[in-house]
Design a protein around this motif. Structure first.
Motif, PDB file in Angstrom:
ATOM      1  N   LEU A  11       4.085  -7.171  -1.788  1.00 16.89           N
ATOM      2  CA  LEU A  11       3.377  -5.963  -1.369  1.00 16.89           C
ATOM      3  C   LEU A  11       4.177  -5.202  -0.321  1.00 16.89           C
ATOM      4  O   LEU A  11       4.281  -3.966  -0.381  1.00 16.89           O
ATOM      5  CB  LEU A  11       2.003  -6.337  -0.821  1.00 16.89           C
TER       6      LEU A  11
ATOM      7  N   ARG B  27       5.519  -1.320  -0.775  1.00 19.10           N
ATOM      8  CA  ARG B  27       5.208  -0.259   0.185  1.00 19.10           C
ATOM      9  C   ARG B  27       6.464   0.349   0.771  1.00 19.10           C
ATOM     10  O   ARG B  27       6.535   1.573   0.980  1.00 19.10           O
ATOM     11  CB  ARG B  27       4.322  -0.822   1.287  1.00 19.10           C
TER      12      ARG B  27
ATOM     13  N   ARG C  89       7.953   2.671  -1.783  1.00 12.64           N
ATOM     14  CA  ARG C  89       7.170   3.908  -1.863  1.00 12.64           C
ATOM     15  C   ARG C  89       7.491   4.825  -0.689  1.00 12.64           C
ATOM     16  O   ARG C  89       7.651   6.048  -0.860  1.00 12.64           O
ATOM     17  CB  ARG C  89       5.678   3.566  -1.870  1.00 12.64           C
TER      18      ARG C  89
ATOM     19  N   VAL D 156       2.311  -0.416  -5.774  1.00 13.40           N
ATOM     20  CA  VAL D 156       1.641  -0.847  -4.542  1.00 13.40           C
ATOM     21  C   VAL D 156       0.228  -1.341  -4.850  1.00 13.40           C
ATOM     22  O   VAL D 156      -0.218  -2.377  -4.325  1.00 13.40           O
ATOM     23  CB  VAL D 156       1.607   0.308  -3.522  1.00 13.40           C
TER      24      VAL D 156
END
Length: 332
Positions: A87, A91, A94, A184
């Protein structure tokens, strides 16, 4: 002599009870007989493993949210940590797509633009000089063509550098951003699932309850889905009554009944919550010579206070005082 008479009285009482007959003077017979039943919560873990710890003991009261037991969670902890790292990576990717190029890359493009501007200034001056020389017929037209080509080249390079610098400040394409958002979301869902699995391996009491039984000891292997702790919440204790068909007119959902059981305090009551739609024969648990052939209806009622499961009870209409009758199953 008194002992012999007392023994004879007890024998007659037992005989009368076996025949389902009243013995001695006393209050009215009970409306129905039955027993206390508990609906247990059997708490299990969804995955197999070694029982790591047991936080409760039989007969104890636990509060809602109190830990009950824990299955070995080493593998589940490692999986949760791995998914947390996935995760974090999603992130970060992104965020990178949304911020454009790094400052160092922007600095390189800025330097390239400055070099293109310098080259364009030189080629622009050279073009003007060649135009003047050709007008004075000092140089050949070929020199002018070369200067014009150099000027066009440098102008194009400057436009390219400016475009690259503008693109460097832009985020990724909308489709790439949407794909990163989906990545995500998937990583978040996987982490939630792992944390839920980890919590299931160390469950807590869903409600305040009595620990009715513990079925495994620490160090033992627990199969997946096998109950480890059995709980009995007070609100899941009910009376199961068997009301004879002729007495059903006095019973309806919501009816309050007086309750009597051996060793119980006076003044107990229960409220009828459910009535079976079909009659049945008196179950063996309350068989007697006088009642074994009777058709009865199963009735469930919620007592006003928790009682021990398995305890036999008698009930009367609410206007009959239980103190007017003797022990359970036996009129005074």
């Amino acid at each position: 002599m008194s002992g012999i008479l007392a023994g004879l009285a007890d024998g007659l009482a037992a005989f009368a009870l076996a025949l389902g007959l009243p013995f001695g003077a006393g209050g009215p017979p009970p409306l129905a007989n039955g027993y206390v039943e508990g609906e247990y919560l059997r708490i299990a873990a969804p995955s197999a493993g070694t029982l790591e710890s047991l936080s409760v003991v039989r007969g104890a009261q636990v509060a809602a949210g109190a830990p009950l037991f824990a299955i070995d969670r080493a593998t589940a902890n490692a999986e949760r940590d791995r998914l947390a790292a996935v995760l974090a990576q999603a992130r970060a990717q992104r965020a990178d797509l949304a911020t454009g190029k790094r400052p160092q890359e922007v600095a390189v493009l800025t330097a390239q633009k400055a070099r293109a501007e310098a080259a364009l200034r030189y080629s622009s001056a050279e073009l003007a000089r060649q135009q003047e020389l050709v007008a004075r017929k000092v140089t050949s037209p070929d020199k002018l063509d070369q200067a014009r080509a150099a000027y066009d080249r440098d102008r194009g390079q400057l436009a390219e550098a400016e475009a690259q610098l503008a693109v460097a400040a832009l985020p990724a394409r909308p489709e790439q951003l949407r794909a990163a958002d989906e990545a995500v979301s998937q990583a978040e869902a996987a982490l939630v699932q792992a944390e839920r699995r980890l919590a299931d391996l160390a469950p807590a009491a869903p409600v305040a309850a009595l620990v009715e039984d513990t079925l495994y000891n620490p160090g033992e292997w627990v199969p997946a889905g096998s109950p480890v702790v059995s709980l009995l919440p007070p609100e899941r204790v009910k009376l199961v009554l068997f009301v004879p068909e002729p007495a059903m007119a006095a019973v309806a959902p919501g009816t309050v009944l007086s309750v009597r059981c051996d060793g119980c305090p006076p003044g107990l009551s229960a409220r009828v919550t459910r009535i079976a739609s079909q009659a049945e024969y008196t179950p063996p648990v309350i068989y007697s010579v006088g009642s074994r052939e009777k058709l009865v209806f199963r009735v469930e009622a919620m007592p006003g206070r928790p009682l021990n499961p398995g305890l036999p009870v008698d009930v009367w209409p609410a206007d009959v005082r239980p103190m007017d009758v003797g022990p359970v199953g036996r009129p005074q």
